[in-house]
Design a protein around this motif. Structure first.
Motif, PDB file in Angstrom:
ATOM      1  N   MET A  51      52.599  57.847  39.919  1.00 40.17           N
ATOM      2  CA  MET A  51      54.340  57.890  39.665  1.00 40.17           C
ATOM      3  C   MET A  51      54.809  56.785  38.860  1.00 40.17           C
ATOM      4  O   MET A  51      55.909  57.209  38.129  1.00 40.17           O
ATOM      5  CB  MET A  51      54.711  58.340  40.968  1.00 40.17           C
ATOM      6  CG  MET A  51      56.082  58.765  40.994  1.00 40.17           C
ATOM      7  SD  MET A  51      56.302  60.255  40.263  1.00 40.17           S
ATOM      8  CE  MET A  51      57.940  60.470  39.879  1.00 40.17           C
ATOM      9  N   ARG A  52      54.251  55.675  39.146  1.00 37.50           N
ATOM     10  CA  ARG A  52      54.618  54.705  38.411  1.00 37.50           C
ATOM     11  C   ARG A  52      54.560  54.735  36.798  1.00 37.50           C
ATOM     12  O   ARG A  52      55.606  54.508  36.075  1.00 37.50           O
ATOM     13  CB  ARG A  52      53.974  53.110  38.738  1.00 37.50           C
ATOM     14  CG  ARG A  52      54.465  52.166  37.959  1.00 37.50           C
ATOM     15  CD  ARG A  52      53.736  50.879  38.589  1.00 37.50           C
ATOM     16  NE  ARG A  52      54.088  50.612  39.969  1.00 37.50           N
ATOM     17  CZ  ARG A  52      55.075  49.574  40.077  1.00 37.50           C
ATOM     18  NH1 ARG A  52      55.667  48.875  38.984  1.00 37.50           N
ATOM     19  NH2 ARG A  52      55.499  49.390  41.232  1.00 37.50           N
ATOM     20  N   LEU A  95      64.504  62.615  37.402  1.00 37.98           N
ATOM     21  CA  LEU A  95      63.457  62.296  38.370  1.00 37.98           C
ATOM     22  C   LEU A  95      64.187  61.154  39.177  1.00 37.98           C
ATOM     23  O   LEU A  95      65.054  60.465  38.705  1.00 37.98           O
ATOM     24  CB  LEU A  95      62.334  61.735  37.533  1.00 37.98           C
ATOM     25  CG  LEU A  95      61.390  62.552  37.244  1.00 37.98           C
ATOM     26  CD1 LEU A  95      60.293  61.776  36.511  1.00 37.98           C
ATOM     27  CD2 LEU A  95      60.593  63.465  38.538  1.00 37.98           C
ATOM     28  N   MET A 122      56.926  64.555  45.813  1.00 35.07           N
ATOM     29  CA  MET A 122      55.981  63.745  46.163  1.00 35.07           C
ATOM     30  C   MET A 122      56.666  63.146  47.333  1.00 35.07           C
ATOM     31  O   MET A 122      57.915  63.155  47.519  1.00 35.07           O
ATOM     32  CB  MET A 122      55.575  62.703  45.226  1.00 35.07           C
ATOM     33  CG  MET A 122      54.711  62.956  44.042  1.00 35.07           C
ATOM     34  SD  MET A 122      54.161  61.983  43.065  1.00 35.07           S
ATOM     35  CE  MET A 122      53.675  62.520  41.447  1.00 35.07           C
ATOM     36  N   LEU A 139      54.791  57.359  35.471  1.00 32.39           N
ATOM     37  CA  LEU A 139      55.842  58.595  34.955  1.00 32.39           C
ATOM     38  C   LEU A 139      57.358  57.628  34.862  1.00 32.39           C
ATOM     39  O   LEU A 139      57.701  58.014  33.937  1.00 32.39           O
ATOM     40  CB  LEU A 139      55.926  59.723  36.141  1.00 32.39           C
ATOM     41  CG  LEU A 139      56.980  60.796  35.780  1.00 32.39           C
ATOM     42  CD1 LEU A 139      56.326  61.633  34.734  1.00 32.39           C
ATOM     43  CD2 LEU A 139      56.914  61.711  36.990  1.00 32.39           C
ATOM     44  N   THR A 140      57.446  56.786  35.500  1.00 25.95           N
ATOM     45  CA  THR A 140      58.645  56.209  35.735  1.00 25.95           C
ATOM     46  C   THR A 140      58.706  55.341  34.307  1.00 25.95           C
ATOM     47  O   THR A 140      59.729  55.189  33.685  1.00 25.95           O
ATOM     48  CB  THR A 140      58.685  55.317  36.831  1.00 25.95           C
ATOM     49  OG1 THR A 140      58.676  55.989  38.061  1.00 25.95           O
ATOM     50  CG2 THR A 140      60.119  54.579  36.834  1.00 25.95           C
ATOM     51  N   TYR A 152      59.296  60.846  46.026  1.00 27.73           N
ATOM     52  CA  TYR A 152      59.972  61.274  44.536  1.00 27.73           C
ATOM     53  C   TYR A 152      60.499  62.452  44.557  1.00 27.73           C
ATOM     54  O   TYR A 152      59.833  63.262  45.099  1.00 27.73           O
ATOM     55  CB  TYR A 152      59.019  60.724  43.532  1.00 27.73           C
ATOM     56  CG  TYR A 152      58.768  59.541  43.298  1.00 27.73           C
ATOM     57  CD1 TYR A 152      59.173  58.599  42.327  1.00 27.73           C
ATOM     58  CD2 TYR A 152      57.618  58.838  43.860  1.00 27.73           C
ATOM     59  CE1 TYR A 152      59.000  57.248  42.578  1.00 27.73           C
ATOM     60  CE2 TYR A 152      57.065  57.566  43.593  1.00 27.73           C
ATOM     61  CZ  TYR A 152      57.700  56.856  42.964  1.00 27.73           C
ATOM     62  OH  TYR A 152      57.506  55.455  42.722  1.00 27.73           O
ATOM     63  N   TRP A 211      66.775  55.115  42.222  1.00 22.83           N
ATOM     64  CA  TRP A 211      67.078  55.071  40.764  1.00 22.83           C
ATOM     65  C   TRP A 211      66.853  56.566  40.527  1.00 22.83           C
ATOM     66  O   TRP A 211      66.338  57.311  41.010  1.00 22.83           O
ATOM     67  CB  TRP A 211      66.071  54.389  39.851  1.00 22.83           C
ATOM     68  CG  TRP A 211      64.558  54.677  40.123  1.00 22.83           C
ATOM     69  CD1 TRP A 211      63.758  54.266  40.901  1.00 22.83           C
ATOM     70  CD2 TRP A 211      64.026  55.752  39.546  1.00 22.83           C
ATOM     71  NE1 TRP A 211      62.317  54.691  40.773  1.00 22.83           N
ATOM     72  CE2 TRP A 211      62.614  55.918  39.958  1.00 22.83           C
ATOM     73  CE3 TRP A 211      64.470  56.974  38.704  1.00 22.83           C
ATOM     74  CZ2 TRP A 211      61.729  56.846  39.545  1.00 22.83           C
ATOM     75  CZ3 TRP A 211      63.151  58.022  38.381  1.00 22.83           C
ATOM     76  CH2 TRP A 211      61.967  57.709  38.928  1.00 22.83           C
TER      77      TRP A 211
END
Ligand SMILES: [Zn+2]
Lengths: 228, 199
Positions: free
Chosen positions: A1-2, B104, B65, A4-5, B68, B114
C-alpha cells in the motif's frame, strides 16, 4: 500500500508539473477608430469615447412593435453581447418606453431632433439601397466630462413595407449596425468587411469589430449618459 | 462525466449495500477558494476570478484493506465570479462547480487520515455568456487532503477536512477567441461535517 501511496503522490506531482505555463491571451491590435470628433463650445474639437457604465446596465431598449423589430433588436443585442468575454455590456428589450435608455423606431429621423443648447447631435446615416437604411441620433454635450443625453434614438426605415426577403435581411443587418453605434462605436469602419462600415454588406461583426468594441470597454470614457 | 467515474460510483454503491459494515459515509459544509480563472490583457491586465464559494461535500469510502479505503467524493460549490481590472472588481455572474474524485484514503497519524485521488471538475455557469458563451466545461482534476475525525455521538463522528486540488482550465469560447494553452487553477477548501460508518 505504501507503494500505491507513493505512486499516487508521484502522479499528482507529475500532472501539476506538466502544465508549465498559463493561458495566453491573443493580442488585440486590429481595431479602427471608434471615437467621435465633436466641436467644443469653446472652440476646437474634442475626441469622444463612450461606454455604458455598469450602473446603467442592462441598458434598456424600447423597440417599436412592428416588422418583428423587438426580436430583431434582441438578436442584435445577443450578437454584441456575445462579443464580450467578461460581460462588459448587457442590454435588454423593455416594454415601457418611458424608462428606456434607447428608443428604436421604424421610420426616418425627424428633420429637427430637438437638440439641447450647446449639444452636438450627429446622426449616423447609412444608405442600404435598395432595401432599408438606418440612423442613430446622439445628443452629446462635450466637455471635461461630456454628457450623452438619454434616450438615444435609433431609426430604421425599410424601402417599401418591410415584408420582402431582402428587406428582412436588411432590417437584421441594420439593427446590428445601429445597435453597434448605441453601445459605443461612434464612428464608421473604413473596411467593407466590418459590420460598422458606413454602408455595411456583411451580416455579423468581424474580428476587427469585436476587437474594437472590446477595446472601447477597457479604455477610460470621457462621455457619461445622463437623463434628459 | 467520464464512464470510469460512473462505474466507480455504481460499484461503490453496490459494494456499500453488500458490505455495509465496511462502508463509511460523510457530509461536510465549508468554503472553497480558487486561484485566477483567466488572466487576460485587453488594454491593461485583467483577471476573471471566482469568489470564495460555499461548498457541500458528499462522499463514501469502502475499506479495501484493513487500514485503507477506496472512495468517491463529490464537492459542489456555488459562488460568483468577477472581472478585476485596475483595482476594480465587477461581478459578472454565478458559477457552480462540481468536482467528483475517486479517492484512496489511509492513516496519517493519530486522528488524521490522508485522502488523495483523481476525477473531474465541471463548471456549471448560470448563463451561457462571456467565457462560457458555449456553455460550461469539464476538466480532469487531481486532489489531496487531510481529514480529522473524532467521535461525537454514538453513531456519528465529527469530521473536519482540508483539501487541495489542481486542474487546468479553458473553454470553447476562449479557444474560439484564439486563447492558447490553459490556465492552471489551484483550489483550497476547508469544511466540517459528520461521518458515519467504520471507525
Ligand atoms: Zn452607421
Amino acid at each position: 500500500m505504501r507503494r500505491l501511496t507513493i505512486g499516487l503522490a508521484t502522479i499528482l506531482a507529475a500532472v501539476t508539473a506538466a502544465a508549465c505555463s498559463d493561458i495566453s491571451s491573443p493580442i488585440r491590435s486590429n481595431v479602427y477608430d471608434w471615437r467621435l470628433v465633436a466641436p467644443k463650445q469653446t472652440g476646437g474639437f474634442d475626441t469622444l469615447s463612450f461606454q455604458w457604465p455598469a450602473s446603467n446596465q442592462p441598458v434598456r431598449y424600447w423597440v417599436a412593435d412592428t416588422l418583428d423589430m423587438p426580436a430583431r433588436v434582441q438578436r442584435a443585442l445577443d450578437v454584441w453581447q456575445g462579443v464580450f468575454l467578461y460581460r462588459e455590456f448587457r442590454g435588454t428589450v423593455v416594454a415601457d418606453s418611458s424608462t428606456a435608455d434607447v428608443i428604436v423606431r421604424i421610420g426616418s429621423p425627424p428633420a429637427s431632433p430637438g437638440v439641447p443648447l450647446g449639444a452636438f447631435a450627429p446622426a449616423f446615416a447609412a444608405a442600404f439601397a435598395p432595401d432599408c437604411r438606418g440612423a442613430t441620433d446622439l445628443d452629446i454635450r462635450p466637455g471635461d466630462e461630456g454628457h450623452l443625453f438619454l434616450p438615444v434614438r435609433v431609426y430604421i426605415e425599410p424601402k417599401f413595407d418591410g415584408t420582402t426577403a431582402g428587406e428582412s435581411d436588411c432590417l437584421d443587418l441594420t439593427s446590428i449596425h445601429e445597435i453597434g453605434h448605441t453601445i459605443g462605436i461612434w464612428n464608421h469602419s473604413p473596411d467593407p468587411s466590418d459590420i460598422m462600415y458606413g454602408d455595411p454588406i456583411v451580416s455579423a461583426p468581424s474580428e476587427r469589430d469585436r476587437e474594437t468594441i472590446e477595446r472601447i470597454y477597457h479604455v477610460t470614457p470621457n462621455v457619461v449618459p445622463v437623463a434628459r | 462525466m467520464p464512464k470510469s467515474i460512473v462505474i466507480a460510483a455504481l460499484l461503490l454503491a453496490g459494494g456499500a449495500a453488500a458490505l455495509h459494515a465496511q462502508t463509511d459515509y460523510y457530509m461536510r459544509l465549508g468554503v472553497t477558494g480558487a486561484s485566477t480563472l483567466v488572466h487576460d490583457q485587453i488594454v491593461s491586465e485583467l483577471d476573471a476570478r471566482q469568489s470564495l464559494a460555499p461548498t457541500l461535500v458528499l462522499g463514501g469510502s469502502l475499506r479495501v484493506m484493513p487500514r485503507y479505503g477506496l472512495g468517491l467524493e463529490a464537492a459542489l460549490t456555488s459562488g460568483g465570479y468577477s472581472r478585476e481590472e485596475n483595482g476594480i472588481s465587477t461581478r459578472i455572474g454565478t458559477l457552480r462547480t462540481l468536482a467528483v474524485l475517486l479517492n484512496l484514503d489511509g492513516p496519517l497519524f493519530g486522528p488524521l487520515r490522508w485522502r488523495a485521488g483523481v476525477g473531474t471538475m465541471s463548471y456549471l455557469p448560470s448563463d451561457d455568456a462571456g467565457i462560457f458563451l458555449s456553455g460550461g466545461t469539464t476538466r480532469w482534476l487531481v486532489g489531496a487532503g487531510v481529514d480529522y475525525r473524532r467521535r461525537a455521538f454514538s453513531r456519528w463522528d465529527l469530521l473536519a477536512s482540508a483539501r487541495y486540488d489542481y486542474h487546468t482550465f479553458t473553454t470553447d469560447a476562449l479557444r474560439a477567441r484564439n486563447f492558447g494553452g490553459v490556465q492552471q487553477i489551484s483550489r483550497i477548501g476547508v469544511s466540517v461535517g459528520f461521518a458515519r460508518g467504520t471507525r
